[in-house]
Design a protein around this motif. Structure first.
Motif, PDB file in Angstrom:
ATOM      1  N   ALA A  68       0.845  -1.208   0.000  1.00 61.28           N
ATOM      2  CA  ALA A  68       0.000   0.000   0.000  1.00 61.28           C
ATOM      3  C   ALA A  68       0.877   1.254   0.000  1.00 61.28           C
ATOM      4  O   ALA A  68       0.576   2.230  -0.693  1.00 61.28           O
ATOM      5  CB  ALA A  68      -0.930  -0.007   1.214  1.00 61.28           C
ATOM      6  N   LEU A  69       1.956   1.222   0.757  1.00 59.37           N
ATOM      7  CA  LEU A  69       2.896   2.345   0.777  1.00 59.37           C
ATOM      8  C   LEU A  69       3.520   2.543  -0.598  1.00 59.37           C
ATOM      9  O   LEU A  69       3.633   3.674  -1.076  1.00 59.37           O
ATOM     10  CB  LEU A  69       3.988   2.107   1.825  1.00 59.37           C
ATOM     11  N   SER A  70       3.915   1.466  -1.228  1.00 56.70           N
ATOM     12  CA  SER A  70       4.513   1.549  -2.564  1.00 56.70           C
ATOM     13  C   SER A  70       3.553   2.206  -3.547  1.00 56.70           C
ATOM     14  O   SER A  70       3.946   3.083  -4.333  1.00 56.70           O
ATOM     15  CB  SER A  70       4.903   0.149  -3.040  1.00 56.70           C
ATOM     16  N   GLN A  71       2.283   1.804  -3.502  1.00 57.52           N
ATOM     17  CA  GLN A  71       1.267   2.391  -4.385  1.00 57.52           C
ATOM     18  C   GLN A  71       1.086   3.872  -4.086  1.00 57.52           C
ATOM     19  O   GLN A  71       1.016   4.699  -4.998  1.00 57.52           O
ATOM     20  CB  GLN A  71      -0.058   1.640  -4.229  1.00 57.52           C
ATOM     21  N   CYS A  72       1.035   4.230  -2.818  1.00 57.52           N
ATOM     22  CA  CYS A  72       0.870   5.634  -2.428  1.00 57.52           C
ATOM     23  C   CYS A  72       2.060   6.471  -2.903  1.00 57.52           C
ATOM     24  O   CYS A  72       1.875   7.578  -3.407  1.00 57.52           O
ATOM     25  CB  CYS A  72       0.707   5.736  -0.912  1.00 57.52           C
ATOM     26  N   ALA A  73       3.268   5.954  -2.741  1.00 55.93           N
ATOM     27  CA  ALA A  73       4.469   6.682  -3.170  1.00 55.93           C
ATOM     28  C   ALA A  73       4.462   6.879  -4.683  1.00 55.93           C
ATOM     29  O   ALA A  73       4.844   7.939  -5.188  1.00 55.93           O
ATOM     30  CB  ALA A  73       5.721   5.941  -2.725  1.00 55.93           C
ATOM     31  N   ILE A 107      11.685   1.135  -0.759  1.00 58.55           N
ATOM     32  CA  ILE A 107      10.427   0.429  -0.493  1.00 58.55           C
ATOM     33  C   ILE A 107      10.384  -0.864  -1.298  1.00 58.55           C
ATOM     34  O   ILE A 107      10.041  -1.931  -0.762  1.00 58.55           O
ATOM     35  CB  ILE A 107       9.210   1.322  -0.819  1.00 58.55           C
ATOM     36  N   ALA A 108      10.747  -0.780  -2.576  1.00 59.36           N
ATOM     37  CA  ALA A 108      10.739  -1.971  -3.430  1.00 59.36           C
ATOM     38  C   ALA A 108      11.716  -3.025  -2.910  1.00 59.36           C
ATOM     39  O   ALA A 108      11.396  -4.220  -2.880  1.00 59.36           O
ATOM     40  CB  ALA A 108      11.076  -1.587  -4.865  1.00 59.36           C
ATOM     41  N   TRP A 110      12.786  -3.377   0.237  1.00 59.54           N
ATOM     42  CA  TRP A 110      12.240  -3.913   1.484  1.00 59.54           C
ATOM     43  C   TRP A 110      11.128  -4.909   1.189  1.00 59.54           C
ATOM     44  O   TRP A 110      11.078  -6.001   1.771  1.00 59.54           O
ATOM     45  CB  TRP A 110      11.751  -2.762   2.361  1.00 59.54           C
ATOM     46  N   GLN A 111      10.252  -4.544   0.250  1.00 62.73           N
ATOM     47  CA  GLN A 111       9.151  -5.431  -0.112  1.00 62.73           C
ATOM     48  C   GLN A 111       9.684  -6.761  -0.651  1.00 62.73           C
ATOM     49  O   GLN A 111       9.193  -7.832  -0.291  1.00 62.73           O
ATOM     50  CB  GLN A 111       8.251  -4.754  -1.154  1.00 62.73           C
ATOM     51  N   GLN A 112      10.705  -6.698  -1.472  1.00 65.26           N
ATOM     52  CA  GLN A 112      11.293  -7.914  -2.032  1.00 65.26           C
ATOM     53  C   GLN A 112      11.911  -8.775  -0.921  1.00 65.26           C
ATOM     54  O   GLN A 112      11.758  -9.996  -0.912  1.00 65.26           O
ATOM     55  CB  GLN A 112      12.352  -7.547  -3.067  1.00 65.26           C
ATOM     56  N   MET A 113      12.598  -8.139   0.022  1.00 64.00           N
ATOM     57  CA  MET A 113      13.188  -8.883   1.136  1.00 64.00           C
ATOM     58  C   MET A 113      12.106  -9.565   1.975  1.00 64.00           C
ATOM     59  O   MET A 113      12.275 -10.698   2.430  1.00 64.00           O
ATOM     60  CB  MET A 113      14.025  -7.969   2.026  1.00 64.00           C
ATOM     61  N   LEU A 114      10.989  -8.877   2.169  1.00 61.83           N
ATOM     62  CA  LEU A 114       9.876  -9.463   2.925  1.00 61.83           C
ATOM     63  C   LEU A 114       9.290 -10.668   2.182  1.00 61.83           C
ATOM     64  O   LEU A 114       9.046 -11.713   2.776  1.00 61.83           O
ATOM     65  CB  LEU A 114       8.772  -8.422   3.149  1.00 61.83           C
ATOM     66  N   GLU A 115       9.060 -10.486   0.900  1.00 65.14           N
ATOM     67  CA  GLU A 115       8.450 -11.555   0.106  1.00 65.14           C
ATOM     68  C   GLU A 115       9.338 -12.796   0.053  1.00 65.14           C
ATOM     69  O   GLU A 115       8.830 -13.916   0.021  1.00 65.14           O
ATOM     70  CB  GLU A 115       8.134 -11.052  -1.296  1.00 65.14           C
ATOM     71  N   HIS A 116      10.658 -12.593   0.048  1.00 65.32           N
ATOM     72  CA  HIS A 116      11.594 -13.723  -0.024  1.00 65.32           C
ATOM     73  C   HIS A 116      12.028 -14.190   1.365  1.00 65.32           C
ATOM     74  O   HIS A 116      12.858 -15.088   1.471  1.00 65.32           O
ATOM     75  CB  HIS A 116      12.819 -13.341  -0.846  1.00 65.32           C
ATOM     76  N   ARG A 117      11.492 -13.518   2.385  1.00 65.66           N
ATOM     77  CA  ARG A 117      11.855 -13.830   3.777  1.00 65.66           C
ATOM     78  C   ARG A 117      13.379 -13.863   3.945  1.00 65.66           C
ATOM     79  O   ARG A 117      13.938 -14.760   4.569  1.00 65.66           O
ATOM     80  CB  ARG A 117      11.222 -15.132   4.229  1.00 65.66           C
TER      81      ARG A 117
END
Length: 183
Positions: A68-73, A107-108, A110-117
């Motif tokens: 959601a943050l990525s979309q807002c940015a 953000i991108a 961080w999101q990738q790190m989260l998705e790949h754990r």
């Protein structure tokens, strides 16, 4: 929060939500108001993502906040392109756009790190948080410079100094930002 503050009480910006509230305080014109609204939305999304990261162990919940943050940015960056030439002429506008691009990249990541754990998620989050503060500092400086340019204190007699007033939160953030950029 009371509408008026004693001059001895200092306003400090301690969270991204404080920035959102600050942005709603003053408006110079319609574009300034729209930018403040867009920045307020961005700061709220940043605050929600940071809060989710600090309080939740659920990676999916955090990932949704970051998405959601990525979309807002992205929407905020698109909004910037539609601002008038008075905004684009400011040096601070270019600096803010660069900071926003770097934030979007963080953000991108961080999101990738989260998705790949990934084990690197913590470092990615720390980088994001640093860039979030920097970007919002640049935004506050941009708004201040635009509004100062739009409303100079030309009605003072020549040579007269304006009365000393307590420094606003924006002035303190701006002074901190200038010192930080020099170091």
């Amino acid at each position: 929060m009371p509408a008026t503050r004693p001059s001895s009480q200092l306003l400090t910006i301690q969270s991204f939500g404080d920035i959102s509230r600050f942005l709603r305080e003053g408006v110079a014109d319609e574009e300034s108001r729209q930018l403040r609204d867009s920045l307020g939305a961005l700061s709220v999304h940043i605050d929600e993502a940071v809060r989710a990261r600090r309080t939740s162990q659920d990676t999916q919940t955090i990932t949704r906040r970051v998405a959601a943050l990525s979309q807002c940015a992205r929407e905020h960056q698109l909004f910037l392109t539609g601002l008038g030439s008075a905004w684009h002429a400011l040096y601070e506008f270019g600096a803010y756009q660069r900071a926003l691009r770097e934030l979007r990249q963080a953000i991108a990541s961080w999101q990738q790190m989260l998705e790949h754990r990934s084990a690197k998620e913590r470092a990615s989050f720390d980088q994001f948080e640093l860039l979030a503060w920097r970007t919002l500092g640049e935004a506050l400086l941009l708004v201040d410079m635009y509004e100062h340019q739009s409303n100079p204190q030309s009605d003072l007699p020549q040579g007269a100094e304006p009365a000393a007033q307590p420094r606003s939160a924006l002035q303190r953030v701006r002074a901190w930002w200038k010192r930080w950029r020099r170091s």
